[in-house]
Design a protein around this motif. Structure first.
Motif, PDB file in Angstrom:
ATOM      1  N   GLY A 260       0.812  -1.213   0.000  1.00 14.15           N
ATOM      2  CA  GLY A 260       0.000   0.000   0.000  1.00 14.15           C
ATOM      3  C   GLY A 260       0.843   1.259   0.000  1.00 14.15           C
ATOM      4  O   GLY A 260       0.356   2.337   0.326  1.00 14.15           O
ATOM      5  N   LYS A 261       2.113   1.131  -0.402  1.00 17.85           N
ATOM      6  CA  LYS A 261       3.026   2.281  -0.411  1.00 17.85           C
ATOM      7  C   LYS A 261       3.567   2.519  -1.815  1.00 17.85           C
ATOM      8  O   LYS A 261       3.810   1.572  -2.556  1.00 17.85           O
ATOM      9  CB  LYS A 261       4.197   2.028   0.542  1.00 17.85           C
TER      10      LYS A 261
ATOM     11  N   PRO B 125      -0.283   3.173  -5.082  1.00 22.82           N
ATOM     12  CA  PRO B 125      -1.479   2.368  -4.836  1.00 22.82           C
ATOM     13  C   PRO B 125      -2.727   3.230  -4.962  1.00 22.82           C
ATOM     14  O   PRO B 125      -2.702   4.428  -4.652  1.00 22.82           O
ATOM     15  CB  PRO B 125      -1.290   1.903  -3.390  1.00 22.82           C
ATOM     16  N   LEU B 126      -3.794   2.627  -5.417  1.00 26.45           N
ATOM     17  CA  LEU B 126      -5.093   3.295  -5.496  1.00 26.45           C
ATOM     18  C   LEU B 126      -6.039   2.555  -4.559  1.00 26.45           C
ATOM     19  O   LEU B 126      -6.247   1.359  -4.705  1.00 26.45           O
ATOM     20  CB  LEU B 126      -5.617   3.281  -6.930  1.00 26.45           C
TER      21      LEU B 126
ATOM     22  N   ASP C  78     -10.574   1.040   2.472  1.00 21.45           N
ATOM     23  CA  ASP C  78      -9.256   0.943   3.088  1.00 21.45           C
ATOM     24  C   ASP C  78      -8.387  -0.128   2.432  1.00 21.45           C
ATOM     25  O   ASP C  78      -7.392  -0.555   3.014  1.00 21.45           O
ATOM     26  CB  ASP C  78      -9.393   0.634   4.585  1.00 21.45           C
ATOM     27  N   HIS C  79      -8.756  -0.573   1.247  1.00 25.41           N
ATOM     28  CA  HIS C  79      -8.025  -1.649   0.585  1.00 25.41           C
ATOM     29  C   HIS C  79      -7.476  -1.164  -0.747  1.00 25.41           C
ATOM     30  O   HIS C  79      -8.149  -0.440  -1.481  1.00 25.41           O
ATOM     31  CB  HIS C  79      -8.930  -2.847   0.337  1.00 25.41           C
ATOM     32  N   VAL C  80      -6.282  -1.620  -1.078  1.00 23.40           N
ATOM     33  CA  VAL C  80      -5.712  -1.309  -2.386  1.00 23.40           C
ATOM     34  C   VAL C  80      -6.493  -2.093  -3.437  1.00 23.40           C
ATOM     35  O   VAL C  80      -6.648  -3.304  -3.336  1.00 23.40           O
ATOM     36  CB  VAL C  80      -4.212  -1.677  -2.451  1.00 23.40           C
TER      37      VAL C  80
ATOM     38  N   LYS D  16      -7.121   9.318  -1.780  1.00 19.17           N
ATOM     39  CA  LYS D  16      -7.067   8.329  -0.701  1.00 19.17           C
ATOM     40  C   LYS D  16      -5.671   8.359  -0.094  1.00 19.17           C
ATOM     41  O   LYS D  16      -4.906   9.279  -0.308  1.00 19.17           O
ATOM     42  CB  LYS D  16      -7.416   6.933  -1.234  1.00 19.17           C
ATOM     43  N   GLU D  17      -5.309   7.322   0.611  1.00 22.69           N
ATOM     44  CA  GLU D  17      -4.052   7.271   1.329  1.00 22.69           C
ATOM     45  C   GLU D  17      -2.820   7.368   0.443  1.00 22.69           C
ATOM     46  O   GLU D  17      -1.714   7.471   0.944  1.00 22.69           O
ATOM     47  CB  GLU D  17      -3.970   5.960   2.130  1.00 22.69           C
TER      48      GLU D  17
END
Length: 158
Positions: A71-72, A106-107, A111-113, A149-150
């Motif tokens: 996720g990075k 990541p997209l 909360d999930h890629v 998102k994140e």
């Protein structure tokens, strides 16, 4: 996904390629089936072959797999310096598309890629840290639920 979403994703990566003067941009998405998920490069622009279609991505393997699992973001400014020759087989998209400098983000959906967006250049040192930041911030609302998102975290692999 609807046909409208499909054309929007293709248009979005085409626009990113032009805006950032990239040689290649690819969008890998997870397609959730009833009993398994399929993770493949769904949309590309600037490709020099169709070999990307045969790549089945795995969590933790290759560019998209590592970004998907962690996720990075990942940024490699120079493949020749950062990736050992013996490890290149782990990066089939890099080999098939002759990328020498690339980055991926990541997209997230919830909360999930759910996808990975990759930018690549066929010359080393073209994707600098500043250019990678431009790429991350250029991903806009055309990516729908993935937008803002994140993915904007400062930590990355590379």
């Amino acid at each position: 996904m609807t046909g409208q979403a499909n054309s929007n994703f293709q248009l979005a990566i085409d626009n990113l390629k032009e805006t950032l003067h990239a040689d290649f941009i690819g969008l890998a998405l997870v397609d959730l089936k009833k009993y398994h998920h399929d993770f493949r490069w769904r949309y590309v622009t600037g490709n020099i072959s169709l070999r990307y279609r045969r790549i089945v991505l795995q969590s933790g393997k290759g560019v998209a797999g590592i970004v998907f699992k962690t996720g990075k973001p990942m940024n490699i400014e120079n493949v020749d310096v950062s990736v050992m020759d013996g490890d290149l087989y782990n990066y089939p998209i890099v080999v098939f598309e002759k990328l020498r400098s690339f980055g991926a983000i990541p997209l997230f959906l919830d909360d999930h890629v759910q996808g990975v967006l990759l930018i690549g250049y066929r010359e080393a040192n073209r994707l600098t840290a500043d250019k990678f930041e431009q790429f991350k911030h250029a991903v806009g609302p055309q990516f729908g639920p993935f937008h803002m998102k994140e993915r904007l975290k400062d930590d990355f692999i590379g």
